[in-house]
Write an enzyme that holds these catalytic residues in place. Structure first.
Site, PDB file in Angstrom:
ATOM      1  N   HIS A 113     -61.587 117.788  19.287  1.00 21.26           N
ATOM      2  CA  HIS A 113     -61.178 119.178  19.065  1.00 21.26           C
ATOM      3  C   HIS A 113     -60.082 119.628  20.024  1.00 21.26           C
ATOM      4  O   HIS A 113     -59.441 120.651  19.794  1.00 21.26           O
ATOM      5  CB  HIS A 113     -62.389 120.120  19.136  1.00 21.26           C
ATOM      6  CG  HIS A 113     -62.915 120.371  20.514  1.00 21.26           C
ATOM      7  ND1 HIS A 113     -64.007 119.711  21.034  1.00 21.26           N
ATOM      8  CD2 HIS A 113     -62.510 121.214  21.495  1.00 21.26           C
ATOM      9  CE1 HIS A 113     -64.247 120.147  22.252  1.00 21.26           C
ATOM     10  NE2 HIS A 113     -63.343 121.050  22.564  1.00 21.26           N
ATOM     11  N   ASP A 143     -66.660 113.769  18.070  1.00 22.67           N
ATOM     12  CA  ASP A 143     -65.751 114.649  18.814  1.00 22.67           C
ATOM     13  C   ASP A 143     -65.059 113.899  19.953  1.00 22.67           C
ATOM     14  O   ASP A 143     -64.963 114.399  21.068  1.00 22.67           O
ATOM     15  CB  ASP A 143     -66.485 115.875  19.362  1.00 22.67           C
ATOM     16  CG  ASP A 143     -65.520 116.989  19.760  1.00 22.67           C
ATOM     17  OD1 ASP A 143     -64.356 116.949  19.309  1.00 22.67           O
ATOM     18  OD2 ASP A 143     -65.916 117.882  20.522  1.00 22.67           O
ATOM     19  N   SER A 217     -63.357 120.778  28.179  1.00 21.12           N
ATOM     20  CA  SER A 217     -63.550 119.820  27.094  1.00 21.12           C
ATOM     21  C   SER A 217     -62.713 118.576  27.313  1.00 21.12           C
ATOM     22  O   SER A 217     -61.511 118.649  27.554  1.00 21.12           O
ATOM     23  CB  SER A 217     -63.160 120.450  25.754  1.00 21.12           C
ATOM     24  OG  SER A 217     -64.051 121.473  25.407  1.00 21.12           O
ATOM     25  N   GLY A 273     -78.251 102.219   3.776  1.00 19.66           N
ATOM     26  CA  GLY A 273     -78.689 102.646   2.451  1.00 19.66           C
ATOM     27  C   GLY A 273     -80.135 103.083   2.434  1.00 19.66           C
ATOM     28  O   GLY A 273     -80.870 102.779   1.484  1.00 19.66           O
TER      29      GLY A 273
END
Length: 459
Positions: A113, A143, A217, A273
């Site tokens: 981000h 992220d 961040s 699956g």
């Protein structure tokens, strides 16, 4: 005039300092680990920080967007008819942090981000050098993003083992909060394996009370011996600033993602699956599982890798390659971060028997879809019957994510909602939902949320 409030703050600070000194005094190993000299009268983290802070960088991202938001201005025929000039691009700057993890190759880790949508990325080192950075690859699901710079005399940080962390361990967060420049805060590990925060798709966060704020961040979360154990990613705060609840992506996940970004520029997620779920107390009682920990296989997709390997509904996966599985989220993370084509060994409890099952991961199915231009504009959806949707045994459409301030967001829809009917007409797939809602001006959605069923009218 005597300022009583200022006096109280001063007293509080003095008490905190005294308490901190007392804490370190009774835990000499902490001071020694931090690198304090034997002759020092006060413990300090300075020697460790002097060694590693050059590896933590500031990141500036320039992105450009059209100055006009009216969609008609994007229509070339409309523009030609009214002889409109080309749209002007508006520059927007954002800031974050990053960590140099390979000095010889110039690799810098940060958050997805932080760099998402950026046209120009600049890295500023602690010594003041500004370097242009190239995006090697990124992964929205975790992220994380990997940059590369071309420079000599870089300092890289040593990557530690986040699996060795324990609640109560001391950690230090380093980053660029509010664009102030490099800042260091400290705290402890508050919790491990945090998930269900609806931040990103693959969650296994380290929670810490070390101050993390906007701008941190992509920065480093390190142990007292200076080893990287996490990439600071998010905070939980009603006011947008630190309240002592911050989250970091653990290095066990970071390393796996980084290897794939270097090799492919993206993460190619493995898939088995199967539909899986946590073992609740009620399920444990009903199935006679006792205190067994792991992930319960709720369904197996016919013809999938799991089906071919012999997994059955009702199996409990307790370990992957010998590493214990804490629950459904943990298993999903492990499989999702395993490269396609990898052979893994599942430890499975079936009834009273325990067996080892070898299975080779296949590529993740990409069936997500959006309904742009409809009442659900801004929502990403997936058929609930798809095993990777996480909506075990459900029939309908799962909302995977909702864009902030979109039409779907303003209507009150949330990630994880399952749409089972529109205007009393059942829907079992994204295709059916699109056909039902494409021309509707108003719709009554029948939703499943947190085990409850209710109606939501959207216009």
């Amino acid at each position: 005039m005597f300022d009583l409030s200022a006096r109280l703050h001063t007293i509080a600070a003095s008490v905190a300092i005294a308490a901190g000194a007392a804490l370190f005094a009774v835990t000499p190993s902490v001071a020694q680990t931090a690198g304090a000299a034997p002759s020092a009268t006060l413990p300090t983290l300075a020697p460790m920080l002097e060694r590693i802070t050059p590896a933590v960088v500031n990141i500036a991202v320039l992105s450009r967007s059209p100055s006009e938001n009216n969609p008609l201005f994007s229509d070339p025929y409309f523009r030609r008819y009214f002889n409109l000039p080309e749209q002007q691009q508006r520059a927007r700057m954002s800031a974050g942090s990053g960590v140099i993890v390979d000095a010889s190759k110039g690799y810098v880790l940060t958050n997805y981000h932080v760099v998402d949508g950026g046209t120009d990325i600049s890295v500023t080192l602690k010594d003041g050098r500004q370097l242009a950075a190239e995006l090697v690859g990124s992964d929205k699901g975790t992220d994380l993003a990997l940059l590369q710079v071309d420079a000599r005399n870089l300092t890289a940080i040593e990557i530690g083992d986040s699996d060795a962390l324990k609640v109560g361990d001391y950690v230090v967060a380093i980053g660029n909060p509010f664009g102030l420049g490099q800042t260091v805060t400290s705290g402890i590990v508050s919790a491990l394996g945090r998930s269900g925060l609806n931040i990103e798709g693959y969650e296994d966060f380290i929670q810490t009370d070390a101050s993390i704020n906007p701008g941190n961040s992509g920065g480093a979360l390190v142990t007292l011996d200076g080893k990287l154990v996490g990439i600071n990613t998010a905070i939980l705060s009603p006011a947008g600033a630190n309240v002592g609840i911050g989250f970091a992506v653990p290095t066990t996940m970071v390393v796996s993602v980084m290897k794939q970004l270097i090799a492919h520029g993206e993460v190619q997620r493995g898939r088995l699956g199967v539909g899986i779920q946590d073992i609740t107390p009620d399920l444990a009682d009903a199935l006679g599982l006792g205190d067994l920990r792991g992930a319960l296989v709720a369904n197996v997709e016919p013809g999938s890798a799991a089906d071919r390997a012999g997994l059955k509904t009702g199996d409990v996966v307790t370990a992957v390659d010998g590493n214990a599985v804490r629950g459904a989220t943990d298993l999903r993370n492990r499989i999702g971060l395993t490269p396609v084509g990898s052979e893994i060994r599942l430890t499975v409890k079936r009834g009273s028997e325990q067996r080892e099952i070898e299975v080779t991961t296949t590529s993740e199915s990409r069936t997500s879809s959006d309904l742009s231009g409809t009442l659900l504009d801004g929502a990403i959806l997936r058929d609930a019957s798809a095993p990777e949707s996480g909506a075990v045994g459900a029939s309908g459409v799962v909302i995977e994510s909702v864009a902030a301030d979109s039409r779907a967001d303003r209507a009150g829809l949330r990630a994880g909602d399952v749409i089972v009917a529109v205007n009393r007409t059942p829907v079992s797939s994204v295709t059916e939902l699109r056909r039902t809602i494409s021309k509707a001006a108003v719709a009554a959605l029948e939703l499943l949320r947190d085990g409850a069923r209710f109606l939501l009218v959207i216009r």
